[in-house]
Design a protein around this motif. Structure first.
Motif, PDB file in Angstrom:
ATOM      1  N   LEU A   1      -3.013   6.190   5.644  1.00 38.58           N
ATOM      2  CA  LEU A   1      -3.535   6.854   4.452  1.00 38.58           C
ATOM      3  C   LEU A   1      -4.344   8.095   4.787  1.00 38.58           C
ATOM      4  O   LEU A   1      -4.476   9.000   3.954  1.00 38.58           O
ATOM      5  CB  LEU A   1      -4.392   5.882   3.632  1.00 38.58           C
ATOM      6  CG  LEU A   1      -3.639   4.824   2.815  1.00 38.58           C
ATOM      7  CD1 LEU A   1      -4.619   3.838   2.203  1.00 38.58           C
ATOM      8  CD2 LEU A   1      -2.788   5.468   1.724  1.00 38.58           C
TER       9      LEU A   1
ATOM     10  N   TYR B   1       1.259   6.779  -6.583  1.00 35.41           N
ATOM     11  CA  TYR B   1       0.075   7.566  -6.944  1.00 35.41           C
ATOM     12  C   TYR B   1       0.343   9.062  -6.820  1.00 35.41           C
ATOM     13  O   TYR B   1       0.057   9.843  -7.737  1.00 35.41           O
ATOM     14  CB  TYR B   1      -1.095   7.164  -6.048  1.00 35.41           C
ATOM     15  CG  TYR B   1      -2.301   8.063  -6.139  1.00 35.41           C
ATOM     16  CD1 TYR B   1      -3.166   7.997  -7.235  1.00 35.41           C
ATOM     17  CD2 TYR B   1      -2.582   8.981  -5.128  1.00 35.41           C
ATOM     18  CE1 TYR B   1      -4.271   8.825  -7.312  1.00 35.41           C
ATOM     19  CE2 TYR B   1      -3.681   9.811  -5.207  1.00 35.41           C
ATOM     20  CZ  TYR B   1      -4.530   9.730  -6.300  1.00 35.41           C
ATOM     21  OH  TYR B   1      -5.619  10.560  -6.376  1.00 35.41           O
TER      22      TYR B   1
ATOM     23  N   LYS C   1       0.254  11.315 -10.117  1.00 34.35           N
ATOM     24  CA  LYS C   1      -1.049  11.967 -10.275  1.00 34.35           C
ATOM     25  C   LYS C   1      -0.878  13.316 -10.959  1.00 34.35           C
ATOM     26  O   LYS C   1       0.057  14.070 -10.673  1.00 34.35           O
ATOM     27  CB  LYS C   1      -1.721  12.165  -8.913  1.00 34.35           C
ATOM     28  CG  LYS C   1      -3.119  12.758  -9.008  1.00 34.35           C
ATOM     29  CD  LYS C   1      -3.698  12.998  -7.628  1.00 34.35           C
ATOM     30  CE  LYS C   1      -5.136  13.488  -7.713  1.00 34.35           C
ATOM     31  NZ  LYS C   1      -5.274  14.784  -8.392  1.00 34.35           N
TER      32      LYS C   1
ATOM     33  N   LYS D   1       2.181   1.781  -3.481  1.00 31.07           N
ATOM     34  CA  LYS D   1       1.146   2.243  -4.402  1.00 31.07           C
ATOM     35  C   LYS D   1       0.774   3.710  -4.133  1.00 31.07           C
ATOM     36  O   LYS D   1       0.542   4.478  -5.058  1.00 31.07           O
ATOM     37  CB  LYS D   1      -0.098   1.362  -4.284  1.00 31.07           C
ATOM     38  CG  LYS D   1       0.084  -0.065  -4.784  1.00 31.07           C
ATOM     39  CD  LYS D   1       0.405  -0.112  -6.273  1.00 31.07           C
ATOM     40  CE  LYS D   1      -0.763   0.295  -7.139  1.00 31.07           C
ATOM     41  NZ  LYS D   1      -0.456   0.169  -8.583  1.00 31.07           N
ATOM     42  N   GLN D   2       0.720   4.101  -2.862  1.00 26.57           N
ATOM     43  CA  GLN D   2       0.367   5.483  -2.532  1.00 26.57           C
ATOM     44  C   GLN D   2       1.462   6.450  -2.980  1.00 26.57           C
ATOM     45  O   GLN D   2       1.167   7.503  -3.547  1.00 26.57           O
ATOM     46  CB  GLN D   2       0.122   5.624  -1.026  1.00 26.57           C
ATOM     47  CG  GLN D   2      -0.152   7.050  -0.559  1.00 26.57           C
ATOM     48  CD  GLN D   2      -1.441   7.638  -1.093  1.00 26.57           C
ATOM     49  OE1 GLN D   2      -2.288   6.919  -1.619  1.00 26.57           O
ATOM     50  NE2 GLN D   2      -1.597   8.941  -0.987  1.00 26.57           N
TER      51      GLN D   2
ATOM     52  N   GLU E   1      -7.872  -1.678  -2.055  1.00 24.34           N
ATOM     53  CA  GLU E   1      -8.519  -2.704  -2.870  1.00 24.34           C
ATOM     54  C   GLU E   1      -8.313  -4.088  -2.260  1.00 24.34           C
ATOM     55  O   GLU E   1      -7.326  -4.334  -1.550  1.00 24.34           O
ATOM     56  CB  GLU E   1      -7.958  -2.654  -4.283  1.00 24.34           C
ATOM     57  CG  GLU E   1      -8.201  -1.301  -4.972  1.00 24.34           C
ATOM     58  CD  GLU E   1      -7.604  -1.250  -6.369  1.00 24.34           C
ATOM     59  OE1 GLU E   1      -7.282  -2.328  -6.909  1.00 24.34           O
ATOM     60  OE2 GLU E   1      -7.445  -0.142  -6.888  1.00 24.34           O
TER      61      GLU E   1
ATOM     62  N   VAL F   1       0.831  -1.207   0.000  1.00 25.94           N
ATOM     63  CA  VAL F   1       0.000   0.000   0.000  1.00 25.94           C
ATOM     64  C   VAL F   1       0.865   1.258   0.000  1.00 25.94           C
ATOM     65  O   VAL F   1       0.568   2.210  -0.740  1.00 25.94           O
ATOM     66  CB  VAL F   1      -0.951  -0.002   1.213  1.00 25.94           C
ATOM     67  CG1 VAL F   1      -1.712   1.317   1.301  1.00 25.94           C
ATOM     68  CG2 VAL F   1      -1.937  -1.157   1.115  1.00 25.94           C
TER      69      VAL F   1
ATOM     70  N   ARG G   1      -5.761  10.065  -1.877  1.00 25.67           N
ATOM     71  CA  ARG G   1      -5.188   8.767  -1.557  1.00 25.67           C
ATOM     72  C   ARG G   1      -5.789   7.677  -2.431  1.00 25.67           C
ATOM     73  O   ARG G   1      -6.847   7.865  -3.047  1.00 25.67           O
ATOM     74  CB  ARG G   1      -5.458   8.420  -0.093  1.00 25.67           C
ATOM     75  CG  ARG G   1      -6.882   8.709   0.343  1.00 25.67           C
ATOM     76  CD  ARG G   1      -7.207   8.221   1.721  1.00 25.67           C
ATOM     77  NE  ARG G   1      -7.466   6.788   1.739  1.00 25.67           N
ATOM     78  CZ  ARG G   1      -7.882   6.124   2.815  1.00 25.67           C
ATOM     79  NH1 ARG G   1      -8.093   6.759   3.950  1.00 25.67           N
ATOM     80  NH2 ARG G   1      -8.099   4.834   2.761  1.00 25.67           N
ATOM     81  N   ILE G   2      -5.093   6.562  -2.485  1.00 26.93           N
ATOM     82  CA  ILE G   2      -5.608   5.414  -3.225  1.00 26.93           C
ATOM     83  C   ILE G   2      -6.722   4.738  -2.433  1.00 26.93           C
ATOM     84  O   ILE G   2      -6.846   4.951  -1.227  1.00 26.93           O
ATOM     85  CB  ILE G   2      -4.486   4.388  -3.517  1.00 26.93           C
ATOM     86  CG1 ILE G   2      -3.900   3.865  -2.198  1.00 26.93           C
ATOM     87  CG2 ILE G   2      -3.422   4.972  -4.408  1.00 26.93           C
ATOM     88  CD1 ILE G   2      -2.931   2.716  -2.361  1.00 26.93           C
ATOM     89  N   SER G   3      -7.515   3.948  -3.118  1.00 32.17           N
ATOM     90  CA  SER G   3      -8.523   3.139  -2.440  1.00 32.17           C
ATOM     91  C   SER G   3      -7.880   1.827  -2.009  1.00 32.17           C
ATOM     92  O   SER G   3      -7.014   1.279  -2.711  1.00 32.17           O
ATOM     93  CB  SER G   3      -9.698   2.847  -3.378  1.00 32.17           C
ATOM     94  OG  SER G   3     -10.308   4.052  -3.790  1.00 32.17           O
TER      95      SER G   3
END
Length: 784
Positions: free
Chosen positions: A736, A443, A447, A439-440, A746, A436, A742-744
């Motif tokens: 987060l 992101y 972004k 990925k954040q 998943e 996570v 922020r990312i979701s």
């Protein structure tokens, strides 16, 4: 007796080589990880605590009340320090400071760019930077004084002696005389600089600093011995309001050395800071060390059946339980000491790489405190590792051992299983966290910010560039490879220039809204690629654009305006400005923050930075040509620049380092956990040898045997997954929440982590299961 135990220990190490090396790898890895984390945590905890009167040193901070939030900041009025010292006897010293951009210091034909601070007269009394030359009471008294570091002195003069009174030119303009030399600032200081100038000099050239309604500088105070910080904080709380009745500011004191670790505020309340990462890695260090200890326990008890008769015979000839406990504790402590030696070597040789990852300057010349700490960690590891095996082995009953009737209890079985579940629960939490965080960070760095930061450079205006901006921009745009260029008073990478001095029709008199203020030149929107929602950009086709203003969407929303184009606002009481455009919201802070209200005004004479977009693929040649042009145009000044995308990444420097360290420590935890699983698989295979032999005689295949031995461990890892996923979901959600964008979370993050841990477990156990399944049944049943 001690010598006897040592001999027995070395014989057992030699006899059970595989166990010895597995224990050595596990404990060495665990100790090395713990030592690295200890060094990092210690360095973090000691940052800014090296000043002589740390307990009396405070920073004055502000809570600023706005319509929708309270902003906590260290920006204060420039007159604050002087007034506090005059009006509050509890304050012995007070100093105002502000950062100086990289500026060029010159002596004869040498030109060196350095970072400096403007500081108040009491600065060197408050901060105990050691002065090699000069007196702390006097070095900042004269407006033309400059105090430099010994490192800068060596670079400019080649010596640190007899320099008092020597002249240095700042940006080839003002001349300052050296009044003092200080030792290079400690690496454990959060603020570093190479030179200091009198703050009164800054104030003289910046009249806004004398306004109690303006903020920017920082204020530090030293309380007199015996003064209570909480009482002084309460007394100064409303002080600024006595100087400016329209202010929304409440002052408070914050211990200076706490700011580094406890610096994050939300709505006026302290909610954390870097201390969160200190706690996180401290917990990780404890868990990694416990996992390593668990491995030792598992392997020691797994080999218990091989040493049971040894214990039985010793007891039969009269050895007391304490003697047997001592022997096995000696074995554990010796293993820990050998692992300690290996881990210290690992830390010593890998510390430069660790410093590079963490951005630290930790020395590998360990002092006595560090050595004692390392030794204490090792002693703790040895005691924890050896305690359970020593108690377990010494509790064997003589008759049962010698008859071969030794059986494990249910409690013992669940203890081992519980240890494995604990190990893999932690490992799965770390795997989820690493996925996570990665990925954040990916992101926030990829972004779209609402403008194009790629291939964009910026640099400060200085010298002739500052006084001839338009001429410089004309020459800059003529360089092949320069797509566009402009000047601006804001880098759009941080929140650093704001105001609440706007009025508009229909404004609630009680509303106090903070707007980011961007002074700019023509071409800012075209250069950055900022998109308009409605209206137009500033243009040379319109001679009155200096009386116009452009807002972002968040600014229009904050003012509650509909159809804003053509409406008028009042800025700072007397500037009537017409709204000619609204740009789409873009990020001028990190994604930790929501997009705040912002406006642009055309003010080419109040810009401090040059921005230029370079054509992709031509960067090397274009920068070389730009350097040549710059040094010809601005003789005596070095050309230094930054890429916007690289600076933007520094917003997430802490998270990037946490991500890197997390991946490393998660990997180590998994490796060590697998060693523990290997130990338990070994123990199980050894305990079930006869069963395996009988099953093979009766026709069971290798696959059946592997399944038999693996199924129990699959259940344990499955239970670990069930325990780890909700815990990891909660912890990573909390992390987060620091980000406004922020990312979701998943499902595949958690399923993937569970499957990965299960595959690792299968591979670990499978190797032992295959080995057990291929054993000749005759060997298993020989003593029957």
């Amino acid at each position: 007796m001690f010598k006897h135990n040592l001999i027995l220990t070395f014989r057992n190490f030699k006899r059970f080589k595989s166990s010895f090396f597995i224990n050595l790898i596990g404990l060495s890895t665990g100790l090395a990880c713990t030592m690295f984390i200890y060094l990092w945590v210690t360095d973090e905890m000691n940052t800014d605590k090296h000043y002589a009167k740390d307990d009396q040193l405070f920073q004055v901070m502000e809570h600023q009340q706005y319509a929708d939030h309270i902003m906590t900041t260290w920006s204060t009025p420039g007159l604050l320090a002087r007034s506090l010292k005059e009006e509050f006897p509890e304050i012995e010293y007070a100093a105002t400071t502000t950062w100086v951009n990289n500026m060029t210091l010159s002596f004869e034909d040498k030109n060196i760019k350095s970072e400096g601070w403007y500081v108040g007269p009491d600065f060197f009394n408050i901060f105990s930077h050691e002065l090699i030359e000069g007196n702390a009471d006097h070095v900042m008294k004269d407006l033309s004084s400059i105090v430099i570091s010994d490192d800068l002195a060596l670079r400019i003069f080649g010596t640190t002696s007899d320099l008092i009174g020597k002249p240095l030119k700042l940006d080839h303009d003002q001349t300052f005389l050296i009044s003092g030399i200080f030792k290079k600032i400690s690496a454990q200081s959060s603020i570093t600089f190479d030179f200091a100038l009198p703050f009164d000099n800054f104030m003289e050239h910046n009249p806004w600093v004398k306004n109690w309604g303006s903020n920017g500088p920082r204020t530090y105070v030293m309380l007199r011995s015996g003064a209570q910080a909480s009482e002084v904080s309460d007394k100064i709380a409303e002080f600024v309001k006595t100087k400016n009745e329209n202010t929304n500011v409440t002052l408070f004191l914050k211990k200076y050395s706490e700011n580094y670790l406890y610096g994050r505020y939300e709505h006026g309340h302290l909610v954390g800071g870097r201390i969160e990462y200190v706690r996180l890695f401290s917990i990780i260090a404890i868990f990694i060390l416990l996992i390593a200890c668990i491995n030792f326990m598992n392997l020691a008890t797994a080999r218990a059946s091989r040493r049971a008769k040894e214990v039985g015979i010793k007891k039969a000839v009269g050895a007391p339980k304490s003697t047997i406990v001592t022997q096995y504790m000696t074995e554990s402590l010796l293993m820990s000491l050998i692992s300690f030696a290996v881990s210290v070597l690992v830390v010593f040789f890998l510390l430069p790489q660790f410093n590079e990852i963490t951005g630290k300057q930790i020395s590998n010349s360990f002092d006595l405190n560090v050595i004692f700490a390392f030794f204490g960690i090792t002693l703790f590891t040895g005691i924890i590792s050896g305690s359970y095996p020593a108690i377990y082995l010494s509790s064997f009953t003589i008759v049962k051992v010698l008859k071969g009737e030794m059986k494990g209890s249910l409690a013992e079985l669940w203890a081992r299983k519980g240890l494995v579940i604990f190990q893999f629960t932690l490992s799965i939490i770390l795997i989820v966290s690493v996925m996570v965080i990665y990925k954040q960070i990916d992101y926030v760095q990829s972004k779209s910010l609402g403008y194009d930061k790629d291939n964009m450079i910026y640099f400060d205006q200085e010298g002739k560039v500052e006084s001839n901006v338009e001429s410089f921009l004309t020459g800059l745009k003529a360089i092949p490879g320069i797509v566009s260029a402009t000047s601006t008073g804001h880098t759009l990478l941080y929140r650093n220039n704001n105001t609440s001095g706007l009025e508009w029709e229909g404004k609630d008199p009680e509303a106090n809204i903070l707007f980011e203020n961007v002074r700019t030149n023509y071409g800012i929107f075209e250069t950055l690629g900022i998109e308009f929602k409605e209206g137009r950009a500033f243009s040379k086709e319109f001679s009155t654009d200096t009386t116009k203003i452009i807002f972002n969407e968040a600014g229009i929303k904050a003012m509650g305006m509909e159809d804003p184009i053509g409406k008028t606002i009042t800025l700072w009481g007397d500037n009537k400005l017409e709204i000619i455009g609204v740009v789409k919201d873009f990020h001028f802070q990190s994604l930790h923050n929501e997009v705040k209200p912002l406006f642009f005004i055309l003010s080419p004479e109040n810009t401090w930075h040059i921005m230029a977009r370079i054509q992709a693929g031509t960067e090397k040649q274009t920068l070389a040509d730009l350097k040549t042009f710059y040094e010809e145009f601005n003789s005596g000044f070095a050309f230094e620049y930054n890429f916007m995308d690289e600076t933007y990444r520094t917003h997430y420097e802490a998270e990037q380092r946490v991500s890197t360290l997390s991946r490393f420590f998660a990997g180590m935890a998994i490796v060590i956990s697998c060693l523990g699983l290997f130990g338990l698989a070994s123990f199980t295979a050894e305990r079930r040898q006869k069963e395996i032999g009988i099953r093979k005689v009766l026709g069971s295949s290798v696959l059946n045997i592997v399944y038999l031995l693996s199924s129990d461990f699959t259940k344990l890892v499955g239970l670990s997954i069930l325990l780890a996923l909700p815990i990891s979901y909660y912890l990573i959600s909390e992390w987060l929440d620091q980000f406004a964008f922020r990312i979701s979370l998943e499902v595949w993050f958690f399923i993937g982590a569970g499957l990965l841990s299960l595959i690792i477990a299968w591979l670990t156990v499978g190797s032992q299961a295959l080995r057990a399944a291929h054993v000749n049944p005759a060997e298993c049943l020989r003593d029957e």
